[in-house]
Scaffold this active site. Structure first.
Site, PDB file in Angstrom:
ATOM      1  N   ALA A  13     -40.902 -11.861  26.741  1.00  0.00           N
ATOM      2  CA  ALA A  13     -42.106 -11.016  26.804  1.00  0.00           C
ATOM      3  C   ALA A  13     -42.048 -10.125  28.027  1.00  0.00           C
ATOM      4  O   ALA A  13     -41.440 -10.480  29.026  1.00  0.00           O
ATOM      5  CB  ALA A  13     -43.361 -11.877  26.876  1.00  0.00           C
ATOM      6  N   TYR A  14     -42.679  -8.980  27.906  1.00  0.00           N
ATOM      7  CA  TYR A  14     -43.001  -8.190  29.100  1.00  0.00           C
ATOM      8  C   TYR A  14     -44.445  -8.553  29.395  1.00  0.00           C
ATOM      9  O   TYR A  14     -45.371  -8.108  28.717  1.00  0.00           O
ATOM     10  CB  TYR A  14     -42.830  -6.697  28.817  1.00  0.00           C
ATOM     11  CG  TYR A  14     -43.184  -5.814  29.996  1.00  0.00           C
ATOM     12  CD1 TYR A  14     -42.686  -6.092  31.277  1.00  0.00           C
ATOM     13  CD2 TYR A  14     -44.005  -4.713  29.849  1.00  0.00           C
ATOM     14  CE1 TYR A  14     -43.012  -5.287  32.360  1.00  0.00           C
ATOM     15  CE2 TYR A  14     -44.327  -3.900  30.927  1.00  0.00           C
ATOM     16  CZ  TYR A  14     -43.831  -4.200  32.172  1.00  0.00           C
ATOM     17  OH  TYR A  14     -44.148  -3.408  33.241  1.00  0.00           O
ATOM     18  N   TYR A  78     -51.279  -5.405  27.397  1.00  0.00           N
ATOM     19  CA  TYR A  78     -50.424  -6.578  27.169  1.00  0.00           C
ATOM     20  C   TYR A  78     -50.896  -7.351  25.938  1.00  0.00           C
ATOM     21  O   TYR A  78     -50.107  -7.633  25.022  1.00  0.00           O
ATOM     22  CB  TYR A  78     -50.461  -7.486  28.405  1.00  0.00           C
ATOM     23  CG  TYR A  78     -49.900  -8.873  28.154  1.00  0.00           C
ATOM     24  CD1 TYR A  78     -48.532  -9.067  27.974  1.00  0.00           C
ATOM     25  CD2 TYR A  78     -50.746  -9.986  28.087  1.00  0.00           C
ATOM     26  CE1 TYR A  78     -48.011 -10.338  27.734  1.00  0.00           C
ATOM     27  CE2 TYR A  78     -50.232 -11.253  27.849  1.00  0.00           C
ATOM     28  CZ  TYR A  78     -48.870 -11.422  27.668  1.00  0.00           C
ATOM     29  OH  TYR A  78     -48.368 -12.674  27.415  1.00  0.00           O
ATOM     30  N   LYS A  82     -49.010  -7.939  22.359  1.00  0.00           N
ATOM     31  CA  LYS A  82     -48.662  -9.286  21.866  1.00  0.00           C
ATOM     32  C   LYS A  82     -49.261  -9.511  20.475  1.00  0.00           C
ATOM     33  O   LYS A  82     -48.627 -10.115  19.604  1.00  0.00           O
ATOM     34  CB  LYS A  82     -49.166 -10.365  22.839  1.00  0.00           C
ATOM     35  CG  LYS A  82     -48.447 -10.428  24.161  1.00  0.00           C
ATOM     36  CD  LYS A  82     -46.993 -10.884  24.071  1.00  0.00           C
ATOM     37  CE  LYS A  82     -46.835 -12.344  23.746  1.00  0.00           C
ATOM     38  NZ  LYS A  82     -45.419 -12.782  23.764  1.00  0.00           N
TER      39      LYS A  82
HETATM   40  N1  LIG Z   1     -46.734 -17.436  31.479  1.00  0.00           N
HETATM   41  C1  LIG Z   1     -47.872 -17.699  30.878  1.00  0.00           C
HETATM   42  O1  LIG Z   1     -48.818 -18.185  31.494  1.00  0.00           O
HETATM   43  C2  LIG Z   1     -48.037 -17.425  29.390  1.00  0.00           C
HETATM   44  C3  LIG Z   1     -49.294 -17.659  28.798  1.00  0.00           C
HETATM   45  C4  LIG Z   1     -49.432 -17.454  27.415  1.00  0.00           C
HETATM   46  C5  LIG Z   1     -48.354 -17.016  26.675  1.00  0.00           C
HETATM   47  N2  LIG Z   1     -47.174 -16.746  27.302  1.00  0.00           N
HETATM   48  C6  LIG Z   1     -46.047 -16.286  26.483  1.00  0.00           C
HETATM   49  O2  LIG Z   1     -45.036 -17.255  26.590  1.00  0.00           O
HETATM   50  C7  LIG Z   1     -43.754 -16.633  26.520  1.00  0.00           C
HETATM   51  C8  LIG Z   1     -42.915 -17.062  27.704  1.00  0.00           C
HETATM   52  O3  LIG Z   1     -43.554 -16.669  28.902  1.00  0.00           O
HETATM   53  P1  LIG Z   1     -42.976 -17.138  30.329  1.00  0.00           P
HETATM   54  O4  LIG Z   1     -44.053 -16.857  31.309  1.00  0.00           O
HETATM   55  O5  LIG Z   1     -42.370 -18.493  30.233  1.00  0.00           O
HETATM   56  O6  LIG Z   1     -41.849 -16.062  30.481  1.00  0.00           O
HETATM   57  P2  LIG Z   1     -40.562 -15.906  31.430  1.00  0.00           P
HETATM   58  O7  LIG Z   1     -40.136 -17.181  32.052  1.00  0.00           O
HETATM   59  O8  LIG Z   1     -40.836 -14.755  32.350  1.00  0.00           O
HETATM   60  O9  LIG Z   1     -39.530 -15.486  30.324  1.00  0.00           O
HETATM   61  C9  LIG Z   1     -39.629 -14.239  29.653  1.00  0.00           C
HETATM   62  C10 LIG Z   1     -38.244 -13.843  29.258  1.00  0.00           C
HETATM   63  O10 LIG Z   1     -38.319 -12.532  28.687  1.00  0.00           O
HETATM   64  C11 LIG Z   1     -37.131 -11.862  29.015  1.00  0.00           C
HETATM   65  N3  LIG Z   1     -37.321 -10.427  28.966  1.00  0.00           N
HETATM   66  C12 LIG Z   1     -38.295  -9.678  29.523  1.00  0.00           C
HETATM   67  N4  LIG Z   1     -38.120  -8.378  29.255  1.00  0.00           N
HETATM   68  C13 LIG Z   1     -36.982  -8.285  28.505  1.00  0.00           C
HETATM   69  C14 LIG Z   1     -36.277  -7.223  27.925  1.00  0.00           C
HETATM   70  N5  LIG Z   1     -36.668  -5.952  28.065  1.00  0.00           N
HETATM   71  N6  LIG Z   1     -35.151  -7.523  27.227  1.00  0.00           N
HETATM   72  C15 LIG Z   1     -34.733  -8.796  27.094  1.00  0.00           C
HETATM   73  N7  LIG Z   1     -35.367  -9.854  27.616  1.00  0.00           N
HETATM   74  C16 LIG Z   1     -36.469  -9.601  28.334  1.00  0.00           C
HETATM   75  C17 LIG Z   1     -36.804 -12.318  30.409  1.00  0.00           C
HETATM   76  O11 LIG Z   1     -35.418 -12.223  30.567  1.00  0.00           O
HETATM   77  P3  LIG Z   1     -34.695 -12.271  32.018  1.00  0.00           P
HETATM   78  O12 LIG Z   1     -34.765 -13.669  32.462  1.00  0.00           O
HETATM   79  O13 LIG Z   1     -33.324 -11.834  31.706  1.00  0.00           O
HETATM   80  O14 LIG Z   1     -35.477 -11.330  32.869  1.00  0.00           O
HETATM   81  C18 LIG Z   1     -37.281 -13.766  30.438  1.00  0.00           C
HETATM   82  O15 LIG Z   1     -36.232 -14.683  30.197  1.00  0.00           O
HETATM   83  C19 LIG Z   1     -44.036 -15.141  26.429  1.00  0.00           C
HETATM   84  O16 LIG Z   1     -44.014 -14.763  25.074  1.00  0.00           O
HETATM   85  C20 LIG Z   1     -45.449 -14.976  26.954  1.00  0.00           C
HETATM   86  O17 LIG Z   1     -46.101 -13.867  26.382  1.00  0.00           O
HETATM   87  C21 LIG Z   1     -46.993 -16.964  28.637  1.00  0.00           C
END
Ligand SMILES: NC(=O)c1ccc[n+]([C@@H]2O[C@H](COP(=O)([O-])OP(=O)(O)OC[C@H]3O[C@@H](n4cnc5c(N)ncnc54)[C@H](OP(=O)(O)O)[C@@H]3O)[C@@H](O)[C@H]2O)c1
Length: 235
Positions: A13-14, A78, A82
């Site tokens: 995700a971005y 965002y 999503k």
């Molecule tokens: N964090 C939260 O609190 C939360 C809450 C609700 C839902 N979510 C959802 O849960 C999921 C995981 O979130 P997270 O916080 O665990 O994320 P994270 O650790 O930041 O992981 C996101 C991944 O997306 C990759 N990414 C971002 N931009 C990209 C691009 N342009 N091309 C290819 N890869 C790209 C990143 O790759 P790199 O490692 O190579 O940069 C990273 O591995 C997401 O879908 C998010 O929307 C998160």
């Protein structure tokens, strides 16, 4: 393609929520159009696409937890991007599990956000910094190990579609921070603040607590209370 995976899991995700407000192209590119590419590949391979979405698809005006039947109303770029990703999955993926979760923290930290909330709190406390955290946004912090375990338990049952998946219970971010310090035995300089005072470019829902309604209906909900999950993580 040669691997022929049975499952394609999209955690990408971005999600720098405030940056997304001025980078709608990137937000929709990563959170929606890239999902379209991925689901086409999953369809070709006859794989199950597991896609991760967010509690932010809701506007937070409810006072009881949102179920999968609740109407989304995203407030930020965002959240809209999503939801667009979710819609593509719902309308075009042949076999999918779309998961809305909330407040993730885990071993690896959120790479895109430079760590997770728990790590940030502990780092600030160790530096002796005064810490202010909003007390008017209610969420359910969710441990990634529990989420992964729940996904692994759901997959073999072949129940597809949309699922809410968070730990149980809810708290404000301030209450979550307080629990982090209590359970870690740290005497931090923590005080509550409000979204009004702590202004951000993106509007966040004041209440984004999700009910794991479908998992419960299917007798598959394994998620423990957020406080127990936090204790396990800190241990
Ligand atoms: N964090 C939260 O609190 C939360 C809450 C609700 C839902 N979510 C959802 O849960 C999921 C995981 O979130 P997270 O916080 O665990 O994320 P994270 O650790 O930041 O992981 C996101 C991944 O997306 C990759 N990414 C971002 N931009 C990209 C691009 N342009 N091309 C290819 N890869 C790209 C990143 O790759 P790199 O490692 O190579 O940069 C990273 O591995 C997401 O879908 C998010 O929307 C998160």
């Amino acid at each position: 393609m040669d691997l022929r995976p049975e499952v394609v899991l999209n955690t990408t995700a971005y999600h720098r929520v405030d940056e997304c407000e001025s980078r709608a192209d990137l937000a929709y590119g990563v959170n929606a159009l890239a999902v379209l590419n991925l689901l086409r590949v999953a369809n070709d391979l006859q794989s199950v696409l597991v896609h991760i979405s967010t509690d932010y698809v809701f506007d937070g005006r409810a006072r009881t937890p949102y179920t999968e039947r609740s109407e989304p109303f995203p407030l930020s770029v965002y959240a809209n991007s999503k939801l667009a990703g979710e819609c593509l999955v719902r309308t075009m993926a042949k076999k999918y599990i779309s998961i809305r979760t909330c407040g993730l923290y885990g071993k690896a930290g959120s790479q895109g956000k430079g760590g997770n909330f728990v790590q940030t709190m502990l780092t600030k406390a160790k530096r002796g910094e005064p810490i202010q955290v909003v007390s008017d946004q209610e969420v359910t912090p969710t441990y990634t190990v529990d989420l992964a375990d729940q996904i692994a338990c759901l997959l073999p049952t072949e129940n597809f579609g949309l699922f809410h998946m968070t730990n149980e219970g809810s708290c404000s971010w301030y209450e979550f921070a307080r629990a982090i310090f209590e359970l870690s035995g740290i005497d931090a300089d923590l005080s509550p603040t409000s979204s009004e005072f702590y202004k951000t470019p993106a509007i966040r829902p004041p209440f984004s607590v999700l009910e794991n309604a479908r998992l419960k209906e299917l007798g598959l909900n394994r998620m423990r209370h957020w406080r127990d999950a936090l204790a396990a993580y800190l241990k």
